[in-house]
Design a protein around this motif. Sequence first.
Motif, PDB file in Angstrom:
ATOM      1  N   ASP A 160       0.825  -1.209   0.000  1.00 48.08           N
ATOM      2  CA  ASP A 160       0.000   0.000   0.000  1.00 48.08           C
ATOM      3  C   ASP A 160       0.857   1.257   0.000  1.00 48.08           C
ATOM      4  O   ASP A 160       0.349   2.355   0.220  1.00 48.08           O
ATOM      5  N   SER A 161       2.167   1.096  -0.230  1.00 46.20           N
ATOM      6  CA  SER A 161       3.090   2.236  -0.195  1.00 46.20           C
ATOM      7  C   SER A 161       3.639   2.552  -1.576  1.00 46.20           C
ATOM      8  O   SER A 161       3.833   1.664  -2.397  1.00 46.20           O
ATOM      9  N   ASN A 162       3.886   3.827  -1.818  1.00 46.76           N
ATOM     10  CA  ASN A 162       4.623   4.265  -3.001  1.00 46.76           C
ATOM     11  C   ASN A 162       6.090   4.369  -2.595  1.00 46.76           C
ATOM     12  O   ASN A 162       6.409   5.032  -1.608  1.00 46.76           O
ATOM     13  N   TYR A 163       6.963   3.720  -3.353  1.00 44.05           N
ATOM     14  CA  TYR A 163       8.395   3.768  -3.062  1.00 44.05           C
ATOM     15  C   TYR A 163       9.062   4.723  -4.035  1.00 44.05           C
ATOM     16  O   TYR A 163       8.969   4.545  -5.243  1.00 44.05           O
ATOM     17  N   GLU A 164       9.727   5.737  -3.475  1.00 44.14           N
ATOM     18  CA  GLU A 164      10.422   6.724  -4.293  1.00 44.14           C
ATOM     19  C   GLU A 164      11.780   6.202  -4.755  1.00 44.14           C
ATOM     20  O   GLU A 164      12.243   6.533  -5.830  1.00 44.14           O
ATOM     21  N   ASN A 165      12.416   5.393  -3.908  1.00 42.77           N
ATOM     22  CA  ASN A 165      13.760   4.917  -4.202  1.00 42.77           C
ATOM     23  C   ASN A 165      13.931   3.507  -3.638  1.00 42.77           C
ATOM     24  O   ASN A 165      13.751   3.307  -2.435  1.00 42.77           O
ATOM     25  N   VAL A 166      14.253   2.565  -4.494  1.00 42.06           N
ATOM     26  CA  VAL A 166      14.600   1.213  -4.065  1.00 42.06           C
ATOM     27  C   VAL A 166      15.824   0.806  -4.875  1.00 42.06           C
ATOM     28  O   VAL A 166      15.786   0.777  -6.098  1.00 42.06           O
ATOM     29  N   GLN A 167      16.901   0.508  -4.168  1.00 42.92           N
ATOM     30  CA  GLN A 167      18.139   0.114  -4.823  1.00 42.92           C
ATOM     31  C   GLN A 167      18.607  -1.205  -4.207  1.00 42.92           C
ATOM     32  O   GLN A 167      18.709  -1.333  -2.985  1.00 42.92           O
ATOM     33  N   LEU A 168      18.861  -2.177  -5.084  1.00 42.13           N
ATOM     34  CA  LEU A 168      19.231  -3.523  -4.664  1.00 42.13           C
ATOM     35  C   LEU A 168      20.716  -3.780  -4.857  1.00 42.13           C
ATOM     36  O   LEU A 168      21.328  -3.275  -5.791  1.00 42.13           O
ATOM     37  N   ASP A 169      21.279  -4.609  -4.001  1.00 39.71           N
ATOM     38  CA  ASP A 169      22.641  -5.120  -4.129  1.00 39.71           C
ATOM     39  C   ASP A 169      22.500  -6.515  -4.748  1.00 39.71           C
ATOM     40  O   ASP A 169      22.027  -7.443  -4.096  1.00 39.71           O
ATOM     41  N   VAL A 170      22.888  -6.636  -6.029  1.00 43.14           N
ATOM     42  CA  VAL A 170      22.730  -7.898  -6.763  1.00 43.14           C
ATOM     43  C   VAL A 170      24.120  -8.437  -7.118  1.00 43.14           C
ATOM     44  O   VAL A 170      24.960  -7.708  -7.641  1.00 43.14           O
ATOM     45  N   VAL A 171      24.327  -9.720  -6.817  1.00 44.60           N
ATOM     46  CA  VAL A 171      25.601 -10.377  -7.090  1.00 44.60           C
ATOM     47  C   VAL A 171      25.383 -11.445  -8.153  1.00 44.60           C
ATOM     48  O   VAL A 171      24.445 -12.240  -8.066  1.00 44.60           O
ATOM     49  N   MET A 172      26.258 -11.450  -9.171  1.00 50.58           N
ATOM     50  CA  MET A 172      26.230 -12.461 -10.218  1.00 50.58           C
ATOM     51  C   MET A 172      27.353 -13.463  -9.952  1.00 50.58           C
ATOM     52  O   MET A 172      28.487 -13.057  -9.679  1.00 50.58           O
ATOM     53  N   PHE A 173      27.029 -14.746 -10.013  1.00 51.16           N
ATOM     54  CA  PHE A 173      28.009 -15.815  -9.871  1.00 51.16           C
ATOM     55  C   PHE A 173      28.222 -16.458 -11.234  1.00 51.16           C
ATOM     56  O   PHE A 173      27.280 -16.563 -12.022  1.00 51.16           O
ATOM     57  N   ASP A 174      29.450 -16.933 -11.485  1.00 53.68           N
ATOM     58  CA  ASP A 174      29.692 -17.640 -12.740  1.00 53.68           C
ATOM     59  C   ASP A 174      29.187 -19.079 -12.623  1.00 53.68           C
ATOM     60  O   ASP A 174      28.612 -19.469 -11.593  1.00 53.68           O
ATOM     61  N   ASN A 175      29.395 -19.853 -13.641  1.00 56.74           N
ATOM     62  CA  ASN A 175      28.884 -21.232 -13.681  1.00 56.74           C
ATOM     63  C   ASN A 175      29.570 -22.155 -12.670  1.00 56.74           C
ATOM     64  O   ASN A 175      29.078 -23.244 -12.400  1.00 56.74           O
ATOM     65  N   ASP A 176      30.700 -21.721 -12.109  1.00 56.96           N
ATOM     66  CA  ASP A 176      31.401 -22.493 -11.083  1.00 56.96           C
ATOM     67  C   ASP A 176      31.073 -22.004  -9.672  1.00 56.96           C
ATOM     68  O   ASP A 176      31.673 -22.465  -8.698  1.00 56.96           O
ATOM     69  N   GLY A 177      30.162 -21.038  -9.556  1.00 50.93           N
ATOM     70  CA  GLY A 177      29.766 -20.527  -8.252  1.00 50.93           C
ATOM     71  C   GLY A 177      30.683 -19.455  -7.701  1.00 50.93           C
ATOM     72  O   GLY A 177      30.588 -19.084  -6.529  1.00 50.93           O
ATOM     73  N   ILE A 178      31.560 -18.905  -8.536  1.00 49.44           N
ATOM     74  CA  ILE A 178      32.482 -17.855  -8.125  1.00 49.44           C
ATOM     75  C   ILE A 178      31.847 -16.491  -8.428  1.00 49.44           C
ATOM     76  O   ILE A 178      31.260 -16.304  -9.493  1.00 49.44           O
TER      77      ILE A 178
END
Length: 137
Positions: free
Chosen positions: A50-68
């Motif tokens: 029920d809220s309007n969000y003005e700013n949402v920023q995520l910390d996203v991590v990408m791993f390779d196919n070996d989990g690194i």
Amino acid sequence: MVIRVLIAAFLVVASATASAQAGGIEVELNKLEPVEGACRAYLVTQNLTDSNYENVQLDVVMFDNDGIVARRLAVQIGPMPQNKTSIKVFDIKNLACQDIGQLLLNDVIQCRAADGARDDCLSLLSVSQRGNVPFIK
């Protein structure tokens, strides 16, 4: 009598779970698309709160196919109006799509609703994916 109590308890728990899910923010990794020098990611977001969000920023991590760990990005998904579905497109530079084995929503860097900053945004978020690359929290 015991059966009635158990059924009532189940209904209360099921209702609370449905309410919590209905009031969250869903983030779906919809697809990854190769582009020159990068992998383009498409996130579909649904603000079911029920809220309007003005700013949402995520910390996203990408791993390779070996989990690194291959890359870490701050991804801006706001503003997010209440009860609105949106799409956020961002490029992961110098990383081919086929080299991404998994994405992790590591944390919420910023979360500001129209009524002020919030500390509970990570708990409001749920993640999913459409393709073969897992998106986890």
